[in-house]
Design an enzyme around this catalytic site. Structure first.
Site, PDB file in Angstrom:
ATOM      1  N   THR A  35      40.579  69.352  39.628  1.00 52.39           N
ATOM      2  CA  THR A  35      39.808  70.157  40.586  1.00 52.39           C
ATOM      3  C   THR A  35      38.314  69.954  40.340  1.00 52.39           C
ATOM      4  O   THR A  35      37.891  69.802  39.194  1.00 52.39           O
ATOM      5  CB  THR A  35      40.157  71.644  40.433  1.00 52.39           C
ATOM      6  OG1 THR A  35      41.561  71.794  40.533  1.00 52.39           O
ATOM      7  CG2 THR A  35      39.457  72.486  41.491  1.00 52.39           C
TER       8      THR A  35
ATOM      9  N   ASP B 217      45.003  77.683  44.713  1.00 49.65           N
ATOM     10  CA  ASP B 217      43.932  78.646  44.991  1.00 49.65           C
ATOM     11  C   ASP B 217      42.723  78.021  45.654  1.00 49.65           C
ATOM     12  O   ASP B 217      41.936  78.727  46.300  1.00 49.65           O
ATOM     13  CB  ASP B 217      43.491  79.317  43.692  1.00 49.65           C
ATOM     14  CG  ASP B 217      42.885  78.310  42.718  1.00 49.65           C
ATOM     15  OD1 ASP B 217      43.567  77.294  42.415  1.00 49.65           O
ATOM     16  OD2 ASP B 217      41.742  78.502  42.275  1.00 49.65           O
TER      17      ASP B 217
ATOM     18  N   VAL C  32      50.463  74.833  47.906  1.00 52.39           N
ATOM     19  CA  VAL C  32      49.035  75.101  48.104  1.00 52.39           C
ATOM     20  C   VAL C  32      48.565  76.000  46.968  1.00 52.39           C
ATOM     21  O   VAL C  32      49.189  77.022  46.688  1.00 52.39           O
ATOM     22  CB  VAL C  32      48.777  75.790  49.457  1.00 52.39           C
ATOM     23  CG1 VAL C  32      47.293  76.110  49.604  1.00 52.39           C
ATOM     24  CG2 VAL C  32      49.242  74.906  50.604  1.00 52.39           C
TER      25      VAL C  32
END
Lengths: 175, 134
Positions: free
Chosen positions: B1, B32, B30
C-alpha cells in the site's frame, strides 16, 4: 497562509534485510524521495494539497518496489485487483475505485470519480470503463506484475499445498 | 500500500491511498484503502490520514476517521491520536499497522508497529526525510 508540508508511505511490514538487495533498498528510498519531490513541487508553486498527494501517489504506483500499481500483489487467481481513494479536506469530497484491473494509475481514476461523477466509489469493470471514458491510460493486467510478486504467490500457494500456510511470514503474506 | 497526505499554502488538507491488497487475496476482496474513513480521510482544520496494514481491521475500526475524531471530539493532538490508534488499538488486535498523518499546522506523524515502514516527509521546515526501517 500556511507553510506547506507533505508525507508519504510505501507500506509497513517486516522489511527484512534479506528480502531484497541493498541496491533495491537504495532504489526504494530514491523512489520515495521522487514521490515527495513530485508533491512538494506542486505545493511550493502554490498548488493544491489534492494535486500534491495525487502526484506523489502516481510516482509510488509506477515504482516496482511498492504494493500498488506496477508491483502490486497478486490475487489467488494470479491477477491484480487494485484499490485507491482520494479525499479533499476542504470540501470533504472523495473518490475511490476498487478491484480495478486495467487503469494504469488507480489514484487518477479515484480522482476522476471525485471530480467527474456523482459517486464516491466505483468498482470492478465499471470503474475501469469509467476511467477509460475519461481518457485515463489503461494497460494489460500483466503490466502490474513483477517477478517478486510471482515468487511470493508461488511460495504462499506451495505452503497452502503443504498445509503450512499458518507458518507463513508477514513478508510472504503482505510483502 | 502507498499513500500521501499534504497541507497546502491555502491551509487545505488532502489524503490519497492506493494498493494491490495482499498476496493471494480472494478475488473481489476490497480492503480499507478505497473506503473513505477507513484507510483514507481528510478534513480541514483537523488532519489528513492514509493507512497501511491489515485492511479488515482498519475497516472495522474506521481507522482514519478515528484519528480525526480523537482530535476533534476528544481534543487529542495528532501525536496522541495516531499513537493511540497504532500502538493501543491496532496492536491490541495483534496486527501490523502503520499510517501517515498531518495536521492543520503541518505537523507530521508516521507511527507503525511493525519492523519497518517505507516513509518520508517534507515538513514546514522544508527538510526532506526518507526512511524504511526503525
Amino acid at each position: 497562509m500556511s507553510l506547506p508540508a507533505i508525507a508519504i508511505h510505501g507500506g509497513c511490514g517486516t522489511l527484512a534485510a534479506n528480502l531484497q538487495s541493498e541496491a533495491d533498498w537504495a532504489q526504494t528510498r530514491a523512489h520515495l524521495e521522487a514521490a515527495l519531490r513530485a508533491g512538494w513541487k506542486i505545493l511550493t508553486a502554490g498548488g493544491s494539497a489534492l494535486d500534491a498527494v495525487e502526484a506523489a501517489v502516481v510516482v509510488l504506483e509506477d515504482s516496482p518496489h511498492f504494493n500498488a500499481g506496477h508491483g502490486a500483489a497478486l490475487t489467488e487467481q494470479s491477477v491484480h485487483e487494485l484499490d485507491a481513494s482520494i479525499m479533499d479536506g476542504a470540501t470533504l469530497a472523495a473518490g475511490g475505485v476498487c478491484t480495478v484491473r486495467a487503469i494504469r494509475n488507480p489514484i487518477r481514476a479515484a480522482r476522476a470519480v471525485m471530480d467527474q461523477s456523482d459517486c464516491v466509489l466505483l468498482s470492478g469493470d465499471a470503474a475501469d470503463a469509467f476511467a477509460r471514458s475519461k481518457g485515463l491510460p489503461t494497460v494489460a493486467n500483466g503490466y502490474f506484475t513483477t517477478e517478486r510478486r510471482v515468487q511470493a504467490l508461488a511460495s504462499l500457494k506451495a505452503r497452502a499445498a503443504r498445509g503450512t500456510i499458518g507458518l507463513a511470514s508477514e513478508a510472504e503474506r503482505h510483502g | 500500500t502507498v499513500g500521501a497526505v499534504a497541507l497546502d499554502r491555502q491551509g487545505d488538507l488532502a489524503a490519497a491511498t492506493s494498493t494491490g491488497g495482499f498476496n493471494n487475496k480472494p478475488a473481489g476482496r476490497v480492503g480499507d484503502t478505497p473506503i473513505v474513513g477507513a484507510g483514507t480521510y481528510a478534513r480541514n482544520g483537523v488532519c489528513a490520514v492514509s493507512c497501511t496494514g491489515q485492511g479488515e481491521v482498519f475497516m472495522r475500526r474506521v481507522a482514519a476517521y478515528d484519528v480525526a475524531a480523537r482530535m476533534s471530539y476528544g481534543g487529542q493532538t495528532l501525536r496522541q491520536a495516531t499513537d493511540t490508534l497504532v500502538f493501543d488499538v491496532m496492536s491490541g488486535h495483534k496486527i501490523g499497522a502503520g499510517l501517515i498523518a498531518i495536521d492543520a499546522f503541518g505537523q507530521v506523524c508516521a507511527p507503525f508497529n511493525t519492523l519497518g515502514m517505507a516513509r518520508g516527509w517534507i515538513g514546514t521546515d522544508g527538510v526532506l526525510n526518507v526512511a524504511t526501517h526503525k
